[in-house]
Design a protein around this motif. Structure first.
Motif, PDB file in Angstrom:
ATOM      1  N   ILE A 225       0.286   5.424  -4.217  1.00 57.00           N
ATOM      2  CA  ILE A 225      -0.436   4.236  -4.688  1.00 57.00           C
ATOM      3  C   ILE A 225      -1.388   4.624  -5.812  1.00 57.00           C
ATOM      4  O   ILE A 225      -1.536   3.897  -6.801  1.00 57.00           O
ATOM      5  N   ARG A 226      -2.024   5.794  -5.662  1.00 55.04           N
ATOM      6  CA  ARG A 226      -2.918   6.272  -6.714  1.00 55.04           C
ATOM      7  C   ARG A 226      -2.139   6.566  -7.990  1.00 55.04           C
ATOM      8  O   ARG A 226      -2.567   6.219  -9.092  1.00 55.04           O
ATOM      9  N   ARG A 227      -0.953   7.200  -7.870  1.00 51.32           N
ATOM     10  CA  ARG A 227      -0.122   7.454  -9.045  1.00 51.32           C
ATOM     11  C   ARG A 227       0.325   6.142  -9.683  1.00 51.32           C
ATOM     12  O   ARG A 227       0.391   6.021 -10.908  1.00 51.32           O
ATOM     13  N   ALA A 228       0.620   5.141  -8.840  1.00 52.99           N
ATOM     14  CA  ALA A 228       1.031   3.835  -9.364  1.00 52.99           C
ATOM     15  C   ALA A 228      -0.094   3.170 -10.143  1.00 52.99           C
ATOM     16  O   ALA A 228       0.165   2.380 -11.059  1.00 52.99           O
ATOM     17  N   GLN A 239       7.783   1.692 -13.326  1.00 55.48           N
ATOM     18  CA  GLN A 239       7.331   2.848 -12.564  1.00 55.48           C
ATOM     19  C   GLN A 239       6.300   2.449 -11.513  1.00 55.48           C
ATOM     20  O   GLN A 239       6.273   2.998 -10.410  1.00 55.48           O
ATOM     21  N   THR A 240       5.448   1.487 -11.831  1.00 54.41           N
ATOM     22  CA  THR A 240       4.452   1.016 -10.865  1.00 54.41           C
ATOM     23  C   THR A 240       5.132   0.442  -9.635  1.00 54.41           C
ATOM     24  O   THR A 240       4.766   0.744  -8.495  1.00 54.41           O
ATOM     25  N   GLN A 246       8.046   3.001  -2.869  1.00 57.02           N
ATOM     26  CA  GLN A 246       8.213   4.274  -2.166  1.00 57.02           C
ATOM     27  C   GLN A 246       7.139   4.441  -1.093  1.00 57.02           C
ATOM     28  O   GLN A 246       7.401   4.967  -0.011  1.00 57.02           O
ATOM     29  N   ALA A 247       5.932   3.966  -1.384  1.00 55.18           N
ATOM     30  CA  ALA A 247       4.835   4.059  -0.421  1.00 55.18           C
ATOM     31  C   ALA A 247       5.024   3.131   0.770  1.00 55.18           C
ATOM     32  O   ALA A 247       4.396   3.326   1.818  1.00 55.18           O
ATOM     33  N   LEU A 260      -1.851  -2.027   0.905  1.00 55.18           N
ATOM     34  CA  LEU A 260      -2.362  -1.663  -0.413  1.00 55.18           C
ATOM     35  C   LEU A 260      -1.223  -1.367  -1.382  1.00 55.18           C
ATOM     36  O   LEU A 260      -1.298  -1.699  -2.574  1.00 55.18           O
ATOM     37  N   ALA A 261      -0.149  -0.775  -0.868  1.00 59.46           N
ATOM     38  CA  ALA A 261       1.020  -0.513  -1.703  1.00 59.46           C
ATOM     39  C   ALA A 261       1.689  -1.818  -2.129  1.00 59.46           C
ATOM     40  O   ALA A 261       2.149  -1.951  -3.271  1.00 59.46           O
ATOM     41  N   ALA A 262       1.736  -2.796  -1.221  1.00 59.67           N
ATOM     42  CA  ALA A 262       2.322  -4.098  -1.563  1.00 59.67           C
ATOM     43  C   ALA A 262       1.502  -4.793  -2.648  1.00 59.67           C
ATOM     44  O   ALA A 262       2.062  -5.453  -3.539  1.00 59.67           O
TER      45      ALA A 262
END
Length: 421
Positions: A225-228, A239-240, A246-247, A260-262
């Motif tokens: 999520i941080r990389r996104a 990519q986001t 993936q998370a 949070l990933a959603a």
């Protein structure tokens, strides 16, 4: 599409709050449209992303060369050096122990900090409680100060917890590593706020390695999520979305992290102009974030300063989807709910609120909001917030003849120049 909709250039410009002359240059190919304009045109012409798809996408994904491997962030013989100048500027660098000894031997003067008592401290339960309290204080400080104020002590605490963990008994070791991982993850966020993407990715990888060593595998998922977030601010929708999905791939991941990933996936879909996919992701986020939190003593991941993150992110997404009026209405309500002392959150969503009002043609109100925010943005000194502030400046520059804009612009320009230093 404009002509099929029965709109003249003047009518279309009125709806988009762009001049007829500027839109004419877009249509005749004399100017290239921004992704932001393409999304607004998509919305007005019900084009379902067809126009946005014609805007060239920049290759901005986080590449393997940027992401440190876990081997790069192991603790084997590593020494962390930090330098702080009289003006507050400085640097941080991990080096080998041999290089560190060479630096120490060549120094004119130095201070040796004794390791005496480290083992005893590592076994003391009250020390862990104190470090947890420190973490909460640093997160509070991060809301009211620039990253340059927060990063040095947070990096130092990360290193101290790593050293303590190496001396701690097995049961206590995991707790120290898990907390140290939270410090490292927060340091990564502050590094991104400083505009240091590579440092942010390195610190995030450090957080993952510490968490996994402490038998906490959830942080590895949160790191996606941080990389996104890095790719989101680079404007890379594909990519986001990929990183956010993936998370969410593993059902055993705690609901909060998947929620949070959603949310991050929704922001990626908004960048891509996909309204339906964005709303589906927000619905999923709402459901997951409403689930009861599991029992854990570790500090919570993600923001704790925004009362309703899903609604706030909805306003964020609607702006990206070319619906600034709807976005401004939601953000008006949500920004008003953020605690006054949470300066970083107020600045982040407040600038987005002003941007939505400006794009909706409510120039005077946008300028009034911006005037109140400039003092806050200079305090928190955020690279990510500054990127939205630049977008706001470009939007307002289209109304350069407006007296309110002319009055604001010197202060806005000065704020942008200061943040760029």
């Amino acid at each position: 599409m404009r002509m099929e909709a029965g709109l003249s250039l003047a009518q279309f410009g009125e709806r988009l709050h762009y001049s007829k002359g500027y839109l004419s240059k877009i249509e005749t190919g004399r100017k290239s449209p921004s992704a932001e304009l393409a999304r607004m045109c998509d919305t007005e012409l019900h084009a379902d992303g067809a126009l946005l798809s014609l805007v060239a996408e920049r290759p901005t994904e986080v590449t393997s060369s940027e992401m440190p491997s876990l081997e790069m962030v192991t603790d084997d013989g590593e020494v962390w050096l930090m330098n702080l100048g009289p003006d507050g500027a400085g640097w941080f660098r991990p080096i080998s122990r041999r290089d560190a000894l060479a630096v120490s031997a060549s120094s004119m003067a130095g201070l040796t900090l004794s390791a005496h008592g480290i083992s005893a401290t590592a076994k003391e339960p009250t020390a862990l409680t104190a470090f947890r309290s420190l973490f909460d204080h640093y997160r509070t400080l991060g809301q009211t100060a620039s990253p340059g104020v927060v990063l040095p002590p947070v990096i130092a605490q990360t290193r101290i917890l790593s050293v303590l963990a190496s001396e701690a008994p097995a049961g206590h070791r995991d707790d120290l590593l898990t907390l140290g991982a939270r410090f490292a993850e927060y340091a990564g966020w502050m590094a991104q706020e400083s505009g240091e993407e590579k440092a942010a990715l390195w610190l995030t990888a450090r957080a993952v390695s510490m968490a996994e060593a402490g038998d906490d595998h959830d942080l590895a998922v949160y790191a996606l999520i941080r990389r996104a977030l890095v790719t989101l601010y680079r404007g890379d929708a594909r990519q986001t979305v990929a990183l956010a999905r993936q998370a969410q791939a593993h059902s055993e991941t705690p609901p909060r992290i998947r929620g949070l990933a959603a949310q991050r996936e929704a922001q990626g879909h908004a960048l891509a102009g996909d309204y339906d996919a964005c709303m589906r992701s927000l619905d999923r986020a709402r459901e997951l974030l409403a689930a009861p939190a599991g029992s854990t003593e570790a500090p919570v991941l993600g923001s704790t300063n925004v009362p309703d993150t899903v609604m706030t992110v909805t306003g964020w997404c609607l702006y990206e989807l070319g619906r600034p009026k709807e976005a401004s209405e939601i953000l008006d309500a949500q920004v008003a709910r953020i605690r006054p002392e949470a300066l970083r959150s107020r600045a982040r969503y407040g600038v987005r609120q002003a941007l939505a009002h400006a794009a909706a043609g409510e120039i005077e109100h946008a300028c009034a909001l911006t005037t109140r925010l400039l003092g806050i943005t200079s305090v928190v000194s955020s690279a990510t917030i500054t990127s939205d502030l630049r977008r706001l400046a470009r939007t307002l520059s289209r109304r350069h003849s407006n007296p309110t804009v002319r009055e604001l612009y010197p202060a806005l320009t000065a704020a942008l120049e200061t943040s760029a230093v």
